[in-house]
Enzyme design. Structure first.
Site, PDB file in Angstrom:
ATOM      1  N   ILE A 100       0.892  -1.157   0.000  1.00  0.00           N
ATOM      2  CA  ILE A 100       0.000   0.000   0.000  1.00  0.00           C
ATOM      3  C   ILE A 100       0.933   1.211   0.000  1.00  0.00           C
ATOM      4  O   ILE A 100       1.562   1.516   1.009  1.00  0.00           O
ATOM      5  CB  ILE A 100      -0.919   0.021   1.229  1.00  0.00           C
ATOM      6  N   PRO A 101       1.058   1.901  -1.132  1.00  0.00           N
ATOM      7  CA  PRO A 101       2.165   2.850  -1.325  1.00  0.00           C
ATOM      8  C   PRO A 101       1.942   4.220  -0.684  1.00  0.00           C
ATOM      9  O   PRO A 101       1.846   5.239  -1.377  1.00  0.00           O
ATOM     10  CB  PRO A 101       2.253   2.946  -2.849  1.00  0.00           C
ATOM     11  N   CYS A 102       1.923   4.263   0.636  1.00  0.00           N
ATOM     12  CA  CYS A 102       1.772   5.550   1.314  1.00  0.00           C
ATOM     13  C   CYS A 102       2.988   6.441   1.077  1.00  0.00           C
ATOM     14  O   CYS A 102       2.903   7.664   1.238  1.00  0.00           O
ATOM     15  CB  CYS A 102       1.519   5.348   2.806  1.00  0.00           C
ATOM     16  N   HIS A 103       4.114   5.836   0.663  1.00  0.00           N
ATOM     17  CA  HIS A 103       5.302   6.640   0.386  1.00  0.00           C
ATOM     18  C   HIS A 103       5.141   7.499  -0.863  1.00  0.00           C
ATOM     19  O   HIS A 103       5.940   8.411  -1.091  1.00  0.00           O
ATOM     20  CB  HIS A 103       6.527   5.723   0.211  1.00  0.00           C
TER      21      HIS A 103
END
Length: 285
Positions: free
Chosen positions: A245-248
């Site tokens: 889950i690419p919160c970056h």
């Protein structure tokens, strides 16, 4: 990781941190190599092996101009085009293969009672990780600079679950995302503990294509809650599955990358590494 691999990773991380802090001065190869106590030749080779591109090219991906350009132009790459049209043959559409299933209210409230969770430790381009799974899918993935601390963090999420240290197929499949070729990637299922709002935000994060960036305001617009930027930020900070889950990929509206639960240097490295993967082949000079 072996001792040498850990040393190499730490040198790359130190170089990325230095580049990020000094990008306005556009430090050259000799300057950065000196900061990590390597010859320019050996630093160039080490960095290129890790990122797939030269330090000079990587610097371009880490600059504020790159971030601001992405936000301003919303430029489309081949990946973006494939993403928007629903194609899956590029080998880069790993986000499309990730499906989220929320835990039941009982699982959410009782701390994972009756859940059997497998967990293991593995390596990634950004350091060691811990990954955990239930019978329904991946429930936790975090960077594990210290194994005991990483496992304690998992325990806090599911204090009443039964744990077993072992690698299962769900974990193995998920770990393919850290490779540069996603052709072997099958569907990844996530089994997550979160509120309805958090799940909605995490699903929105999956729509940010690799190599792309969004702001907190962008995510608020995506979930059709334009005044909820602060709540969106809290939900992003509570993301239990790093990288998948690419919160970056969420940054400040100014173009600055901002903070990250597992460290701003790691976030910077991930953004630059992903940008490099979706570009056309470049000259490594």
């Amino acid at each position: 990781m072996s001792t040498q691999e850990i040393i190499n990773y730490e040198r790359v991380a130190e170089a990325i941190n230095y580049i990020q802090l000094n990008f306005k001065n556009q430090p050259n190869l000799d300057e950065v190599a000196e900061k990590v106590n390597l010859s320019p030749f050996h630093f160039q080779r080490l960095f290129t092996d890790w990122a797939g591109i030269s330090p000079k090219k990587f610097l371009q991906y880490l600059s504020l101009d790159y971030a601001k350009g992405i936000l301003k132009e919303k430029r489309s790459t081949l990946f973006d085009t494939a993403f928007e049209t629903g194609l899956s043959g590029t080998g880069r559409l790993h986000d499309l293969f990730i499906n989220i299933e929320g835990m039941t209210p009982a699982e959410y409230k009782n701390g994972g009672k009756a859940l059997e969770i497998n967990y293991s430790f593995a390596e990634s381009p950004f350091g060691n990780i811990i990954v955990a799974s239930t019978a329904k899918g991946i429930c936790h993935l975090a960077f594990a600079d210290n194994r005991e601390d990483a496992f304690d963090e998992l325990l806090l999420q599911f204090p009443n679950a039964t744990y077993r240290q072992m690698v299962d197929m769900a974990q193995q499949n998920a770990l393919f995302v850290f490779k540069k070729d996603w052709s072997q990637l099958d569907g990844i299922k996530l089994h997550l503990k979160g509120t309805g709002f958090q799940l909605k935000v995490w699903e929105a994060l999956l729509k940010i294509p690799m190599g792309g960036l969004n702001t907190y305001s962008d995510i608020s617009q995506t979930i059709q809650m334009p005044t909820a930027s602060r709540a969106v930020g809290s939900a992003i900070g509570a993301n239990p599955v790093a990288f998948l889950i690419p919160c970056h990929r969420v940054i400040k509206s100014t173009g600055e990358f901002g903070q990250y639960h597992w460290g701003p240097t790691r976030k910077t490295a991930m953004i630059g590494w992903e940008a490099a993967q979706v570009q056309e082949p470049v000259n490594m000079q």
